[in-house]
Write an enzyme that holds these catalytic residues in place. Sequence first.
Site, PDB file in Angstrom:
ATOM      1  CE1 TYR A 125      -3.655   2.538   0.803  1.00 21.37           C
ATOM      2  CE2 TYR A 125      -2.279   3.193   2.651  1.00 21.37           C
ATOM      3  CZ  TYR A 125      -3.357   3.424   1.829  1.00 21.37           C
ATOM      4  OH  TYR A 125      -4.137   4.531   2.021  1.00 21.37           O
ATOM      5  CD  GLN A 186       1.615  -0.351  19.632  1.00 25.18           C
ATOM      6  OE1 GLN A 186       2.262  -0.571  20.638  1.00 25.18           O
ATOM      7  NE2 GLN A 186       0.721  -1.206  19.190  1.00 25.18           N
TER       8      GLN A 186
END
Length: 288
Positions: A125, A186
């Site tokens: 992508y 994260q």
Amino acid sequence: MTVVVTGGAGFIGSHLVDLLRDRGADVEVIDRATGSDIEHAEFPAADVVYHLAGPVGPVGVLSQAGRIVTDIIRDAAIVRDVALRDGARLVYVSTSEVYGPQPAGRTDEHAPRVIAAGHSARQEYAIAKLAAETMLLNTPDLDVVIIRPFNVAGPRQRTEGGFVLPRFIEQALAGKPLTVYQPGTQRRAFTHVLDIVEGIALAASKGRRGQVYNLGNPANECDILTLAAEVIEATGSTSAIEVVDPVTLHGPAFAEAPDKVPDPTRAIEELGWRPKRDRLTVIRDALA
Ligand code: UDP
């Protein structure tokens, strides 16, 4: 003012269509979900073409691996040719994924684009979007502006793409554990979709030809464990938090991205963009 919005039935696209119609534009939507495919659509002559159609989400892209590149490039070439035909401005909504893994801190548009090892669907992508951007920026006579949104969230975002906030909300409301992907530290900056569509519209009116703009609100940065706790609180849920391995859940084509935090200074200075909505507003509005 006549404008075309590809992907106008989708999450970001439908909010953009609402905003443009509120401002009096004559908006034509081209979206597979409403029966008009980019490949076969008749594009009316327009002043601006906003291109948002495309595969969505780290889970949503998994089933399309292997044809993500060809689909994204094909569609970008179609909207490019329409814009050239009509002398329209093309606003190409790309992705922050084109940066790839970045060092700690905020990412501005000068950051090198990093291609990590591997060939996950996420990478396919990212490579496709970067290739499409480059193709458009290198097309002579094309009036194009590129937008790179970072972690958009808010009302109408569906769970299918795999995006974290709708998943957490669905899990919290069902009383199921919230699946925080390991390690949970994260970081992301969640930006309200209404702020994002303001930025996209500003890119059409004020963006510099051939320029690239990050859109994302670094004030909303947090780690994912914090987001999970905030969703539990906002929903009044009794769900637990479970730290899980996403590859076990989604298979080997799934890949995580490391921390992503935008530096949107260029959009703030050149477009006058002002993201206004804080993270709790994003969460509450996503619940509505
Ligand atoms: N994430 C998570 N649990 C989920 C879905 C996502 O912990 O059920 C995490 C994911 O690992 C990532 C962050 O939430 O660090 C944002 O994920 P999302 O898919 O929304 O966007 P992206 O990874 O493309 O930034």
